[in-house]
Scaffold this motif. Structure first.
Motif, PDB file in Angstrom:
ATOM      1  N   PRO A 129       0.826  -1.216   0.000  1.00 19.15           N
ATOM      2  CA  PRO A 129       0.000   0.000   0.000  1.00 19.15           C
ATOM      3  C   PRO A 129       0.855   1.258   0.000  1.00 19.15           C
ATOM      4  CG  PRO A 129      -0.029  -1.064   2.149  1.00 19.15           C
ATOM      5  CD  PRO A 129       0.682  -1.996   1.240  1.00 19.15           C
ATOM      6  N   ASN A 130       0.354   2.289  -0.641  1.00 24.00           N
ATOM      7  CA  ASN A 130       1.081   3.552  -0.710  1.00 24.00           C
ATOM      8  C   ASN A 130       0.865   4.368   0.564  1.00 24.00           C
ATOM      9  OD1 ASN A 130       2.156   3.238  -3.343  1.00 24.00           O
ATOM     10  ND2 ASN A 130       0.173   3.827  -4.227  1.00 24.00           N
ATOM     11  N   PRO A 131       1.944   4.850   1.189  1.00 26.70           N
ATOM     12  CA  PRO A 131       1.778   5.786   2.306  1.00 26.70           C
ATOM     13  C   PRO A 131       1.076   7.053   1.831  1.00 26.70           C
ATOM     14  CG  PRO A 131       4.023   4.948   2.207  1.00 26.70           C
ATOM     15  CD  PRO A 131       3.353   4.545   0.927  1.00 26.70           C
ATOM     16  N   ILE A 132       0.441   7.760   2.744  1.00 23.74           N
ATOM     17  CA  ILE A 132      -0.308   8.960   2.388  1.00 23.74           C
ATOM     18  C   ILE A 132       0.462  10.206   2.834  1.00 23.74           C
ATOM     19  CG2 ILE A 132      -2.507   7.765   2.480  1.00 23.74           C
ATOM     20  CD1 ILE A 132      -2.902   8.844   5.273  1.00 23.74           C
ATOM     21  N   ALA A 133      -0.034  11.377   2.427  1.00 19.84           N
ATOM     22  CA  ALA A 133       0.635  12.641   2.766  1.00 19.84           C
ATOM     23  C   ALA A 133       0.337  13.040   4.210  1.00 19.84           C
ATOM     24  CB  ALA A 133       0.179  13.737   1.811  1.00 19.84           C
ATOM     25  N   CYS A 134       1.280  13.736   4.813  1.00 16.64           N
ATOM     26  CA  CYS A 134       1.125  14.202   6.198  1.00 16.64           C
ATOM     27  C   CYS A 134       0.361  15.520   6.214  1.00 16.64           C
ATOM     28  CB  CYS A 134       2.498  14.368   6.842  1.00 16.64           C
ATOM     29  SG  CYS A 134       2.426  14.983   8.542  1.00 16.64           S
ATOM     30  N   LYS A 135      -0.614  15.630   7.082  1.00 17.78           N
ATOM     31  CA  LYS A 135      -1.405  16.853   7.168  1.00 17.78           C
ATOM     32  C   LYS A 135      -0.689  17.943   7.965  1.00 17.78           C
ATOM     33  CE  LYS A 135      -4.230  15.819  11.267  1.00 17.78           C
ATOM     34  NZ  LYS A 135      -5.614  15.672  11.754  1.00 17.78           N
ATOM     35  N   PHE A 136       0.415  17.590   8.615  1.00 17.13           N
ATOM     36  CA  PHE A 136       1.173  18.578   9.385  1.00 17.13           C
ATOM     37  C   PHE A 136       2.326  19.162   8.575  1.00 17.13           C
ATOM     38  CE2 PHE A 136      -0.725  15.968  12.809  1.00 17.13           C
ATOM     39  CZ  PHE A 136      -1.392  16.977  13.487  1.00 17.13           C
ATOM     40  N   CYS A 137       3.213  18.302   8.098  1.00 14.82           N
ATOM     41  CA  CYS A 137       4.389  18.808   7.369  1.00 14.82           C
ATOM     42  C   CYS A 137       4.197  18.789   5.857  1.00 14.82           C
ATOM     43  CB  CYS A 137       5.634  18.007   7.748  1.00 14.82           C
ATOM     44  SG  CYS A 137       5.625  16.289   7.195  1.00 14.82           S
ATOM     45  N   GLY A 138       3.129  18.139   5.374  1.00 14.64           N
ATOM     46  CA  GLY A 138       2.855  18.114   3.950  1.00 14.64           C
ATOM     47  C   GLY A 138       3.701  17.141   3.152  1.00 14.64           C
ATOM     48  N   GLN A 139       4.530  16.358   3.794  1.00 17.33           N
ATOM     49  CA  GLN A 139       5.392  15.414   3.093  1.00 17.33           C
ATOM     50  C   GLN A 139       4.555  14.318   2.440  1.00 17.33           C
ATOM     51  OE1 GLN A 139       8.771  15.666   2.755  1.00 17.33           O
ATOM     52  NE2 GLN A 139       8.700  13.879   1.419  1.00 17.33           N
ATOM     53  N   GLU A 140       4.797  14.121   1.127  1.00 20.65           N
ATOM     54  CA  GLU A 140       4.047  13.103   0.401  1.00 20.65           C
ATOM     55  C   GLU A 140       4.541  11.701   0.768  1.00 20.65           C
ATOM     56  OE1 GLU A 140       1.494  13.453  -1.665  1.00 20.65           O
ATOM     57  OE2 GLU A 140       1.428  15.640  -1.499  1.00 20.65           O
ATOM     58  N   LYS A 141       3.621  10.754   0.762  1.00 18.59           N
ATOM     59  CA  LYS A 141       3.923   9.339   0.972  1.00 18.59           C
ATOM     60  C   LYS A 141       4.807   9.106   2.198  1.00 18.59           C
ATOM     61  CE  LYS A 141       3.424   8.070  -3.882  1.00 18.59           C
ATOM     62  NZ  LYS A 141       4.038   7.414  -5.062  1.00 18.59           N
ATOM     63  N   SER A 142       4.443   9.719   3.290  1.00 21.46           N
ATOM     64  CA  SER A 142       5.249   9.586   4.503  1.00 21.46           C
ATOM     65  C   SER A 142       4.462   9.052   5.699  1.00 21.46           C
ATOM     66  CB  SER A 142       5.858  10.943   4.880  1.00 21.46           C
ATOM     67  OG  SER A 142       4.840  11.886   5.161  1.00 21.46           O
ATOM     68  N   VAL A 143       3.152   8.912   5.568  1.00 20.32           N
ATOM     69  CA  VAL A 143       2.307   8.531   6.701  1.00 20.32           C
ATOM     70  C   VAL A 143       1.895   7.062   6.574  1.00 20.32           C
ATOM     71  CG1 VAL A 143       0.121   8.937   7.878  1.00 20.32           C
ATOM     72  CG2 VAL A 143       1.461  10.867   7.037  1.00 20.32           C
ATOM     73  N   LYS A 144       2.135   6.328   7.634  1.00 20.11           N
ATOM     74  CA  LYS A 144       1.760   4.917   7.693  1.00 20.11           C
ATOM     75  C   LYS A 144       0.934   4.665   8.955  1.00 20.11           C
ATOM     76  CE  LYS A 144       5.920   3.229   5.328  1.00 20.11           C
ATOM     77  NZ  LYS A 144       7.077   2.287   5.422  1.00 20.11           N
ATOM     78  N   PRO A 145       0.152   3.588   8.970  1.00 19.69           N
ATOM     79  CA  PRO A 145      -0.650   3.291  10.167  1.00 19.69           C
ATOM     80  C   PRO A 145       0.231   2.833  11.322  1.00 19.69           C
ATOM     81  CG  PRO A 145      -0.821   1.501   8.596  1.00 19.69           C
ATOM     82  CD  PRO A 145      -0.080   2.599   7.884  1.00 19.69           C
ATOM     83  N   VAL A 146      -0.232   3.114  12.527  1.00 15.40           N
ATOM     84  CA  VAL A 146       0.397   2.581  13.733  1.00 15.40           C
ATOM     85  C   VAL A 146      -0.185   1.183  13.940  1.00 15.40           C
ATOM     86  CG1 VAL A 146       0.732   2.866  16.202  1.00 15.40           C
ATOM     87  CG2 VAL A 146       0.665   4.885  14.704  1.00 15.40           C
ATOM     88  N   ILE A 147       0.630   0.167  13.723  1.00 10.00           N
ATOM     89  CA  ILE A 147       0.120  -1.199  13.693  1.00 10.00           C
ATOM     90  C   ILE A 147      -0.299  -1.690  15.074  1.00 10.00           C
ATOM     91  CG2 ILE A 147       0.660  -3.598  13.111  1.00 10.00           C
ATOM     92  CD1 ILE A 147       0.325  -1.789  10.699  1.00 10.00           C
ATOM     93  N   GLY A 148       0.449  -1.347  16.105  1.00  9.97           N
ATOM     94  CA  GLY A 148       0.156  -1.894  17.421  1.00  9.97           C
ATOM     95  C   GLY A 148       0.957  -3.167  17.654  1.00  9.97           C
ATOM     96  N   SER A 149       0.681  -3.824  18.765  1.00  7.70           N
ATOM     97  CA  SER A 149       1.451  -4.996  19.164  1.00  7.70           C
ATOM     98  C   SER A 149       0.576  -6.239  19.186  1.00  7.70           C
ATOM     99  CB  SER A 149       2.055  -4.776  20.553  1.00  7.70           C
ATOM    100  OG  SER A 149       2.608  -5.969  21.061  1.00  7.70           O
ATOM    101  N   TRP A 150       0.987  -7.262  18.451  1.00 12.48           N
ATOM    102  CA  TRP A 150       0.237  -8.512  18.506  1.00 12.48           C
ATOM    103  C   TRP A 150       0.398  -9.189  19.867  1.00 12.48           C
ATOM    104  CZ3 TRP A 150       3.068 -12.887  19.478  1.00 12.48           C
ATOM    105  CH2 TRP A 150       4.421 -12.869  19.168  1.00 12.48           C
ATOM    106  N   LYS A 151       1.513  -8.934  20.542  1.00 12.89           N
ATOM    107  CA  LYS A 151       1.702  -9.517  21.875  1.00 12.89           C
ATOM    108  C   LYS A 151       0.683  -8.978  22.869  1.00 12.89           C
ATOM    109  CE  LYS A 151       6.662 -10.315  21.251  1.00 12.89           C
ATOM    110  NZ  LYS A 151       8.029 -10.021  21.760  1.00 12.89           N
ATOM    111  N   ASP A 152       0.262  -7.732  22.670  1.00 14.35           N
ATOM    112  CA  ASP A 152      -0.738  -7.121  23.546  1.00 14.35           C
ATOM    113  C   ASP A 152      -2.147  -7.221  22.967  1.00 14.35           C
ATOM    114  OD1 ASP A 152       1.319  -6.367  25.263  1.00 14.35           O
ATOM    115  OD2 ASP A 152       1.597  -4.430  24.259  1.00 14.35           O
ATOM    116  N   HIS A 153      -2.287  -7.898  21.835  1.00 12.55           N
ATOM    117  CA  HIS A 153      -3.588  -8.047  21.157  1.00 12.55           C
ATOM    118  C   HIS A 153      -4.184  -6.674  20.817  1.00 12.55           C
ATOM    119  CE1 HIS A 153      -3.342 -12.239  22.391  1.00 12.55           C
ATOM    120  NE2 HIS A 153      -3.272 -11.866  23.656  1.00 12.55           N
ATOM    121  N   SER A 154      -3.334  -5.738  20.423  1.00 10.89           N
ATOM    122  CA  SER A 154      -3.807  -4.363  20.229  1.00 10.89           C
ATOM    123  C   SER A 154      -3.777  -3.904  18.770  1.00 10.89           C
ATOM    124  CB  SER A 154      -2.945  -3.399  21.070  1.00 10.89           C
ATOM    125  OG  SER A 154      -1.583  -3.453  20.662  1.00 10.89           O
TER     126      SER A 154
END
Length: 239
Positions: free
Chosen positions: A160-185
């Motif tokens: 998947p393509n990263p998206i642009a940041c709404k703060f700094c405007g950098q293209e293709k720099s934003v990715k989801p925070v995946i979380g931890s499978w160890k914490d089931h989160s």
């Protein structure tokens, strides 16, 4: 003595039927027509994932059987039936499981949110998706393309393509925070709606497959395909 008619029911039989406490079955709650339409999509096989091998043809005659064997060592018990605290309102108390569309609609959970982070400025912010709109889009895509996928996800899901940041405007720099499978989160429904599952590591995907009783030895494109189709089945299942 007066003869009784043969077709007249006896008093014992009549009293028996009167004594029966038969309650009428409640009428099922009407289902949303759009959810019902998603449930009718001919997407997935209905048979079991694993078929048991046929039994052997060895004789069961006790005289021909082998001598008694020592008891086997205790088998490793997997924690597939654990109960967790739901990490999100749309997640159940079982790992890697989400509620149905019917449940989410009844509880007015119509917007799914999740955290993302910019790789340039390192700031985090929240994204949200319309559940009804995205579920319909994904359902139509699976219906139209599943046969040609051959159990492997398309490149758009895999990378998947990263998206642009709404703060700094950098293209293709934003990715989801995946979380931890160890914490089931891990926020699986958010990742599914945003087509972000390809950002997960192999360990994340093996965790998902473990708790959904799917194969845990495969290439990543098959893991991602299994995650997309399994989450969709969880959404449209009938409780």
């Amino acid at each position: 003595m007066e003869n009784k008619r043969k077709d007249q029911p006896s008093s014992a039989s009549t009293n028996y039927h009167h004594r029966r406490n038969v309650k009428p079955k409640p009428n099922p709650e009407p289902q949303d027509p759009e959810i019902r339409e998603l449930q009718t999509l001919p997407l997935f096989p209905t048979g079991p994932l694993f078929q048991s091998s046929p039994s052997s043809n060895h004789s069961q005659d006790p005289e021909l059987s082998s001598p008694p064997q020592p008891p086997p060592a205790p088998a490793f018990v997997d924690d597939l039936d654990i109960v967790i605290t739901p990490p999100f309102p749309w997640a159940t108390d079982r790992p890697a499981k989400v509620h149905t569309l019917q449940y989410l609609k009844q509880n007015k959970i119509l917007t799914i949110k999740g955290d993302v982070q910019c790789g340039s400025c390192r700031k985090k912010f929240e994204m949200e998706f319309d559940l009804k709109k995205k579920a319909t889009e994904h359902g139509k895509f699976l219906k139209d393309h599943r046969a040609s996928m051959h159990s492997r996800c398309p490149k758009e899901w895999m990378n998947p393509n990263p998206i642009a940041c709404k703060f700094c405007g950098q293209e293709k720099s934003v990715k989801p925070v995946i979380g931890s499978w160890k914490d089931h989160s891990i926020n699986w429904l958010f990742l599914w709606l945003g087509e972000f599952i390809g950002f997960c590591t192999l360990e994340d995907l093996r965790y998902f497959c473990k708790y959904n009783k799917l194969h845990r030895t495969a290439a990543k494109d098959r893991f991602v395909f299994n995650a997309y189709t399994e989450i969709f089945k969880q959404l449209i299942r009938v409780d």
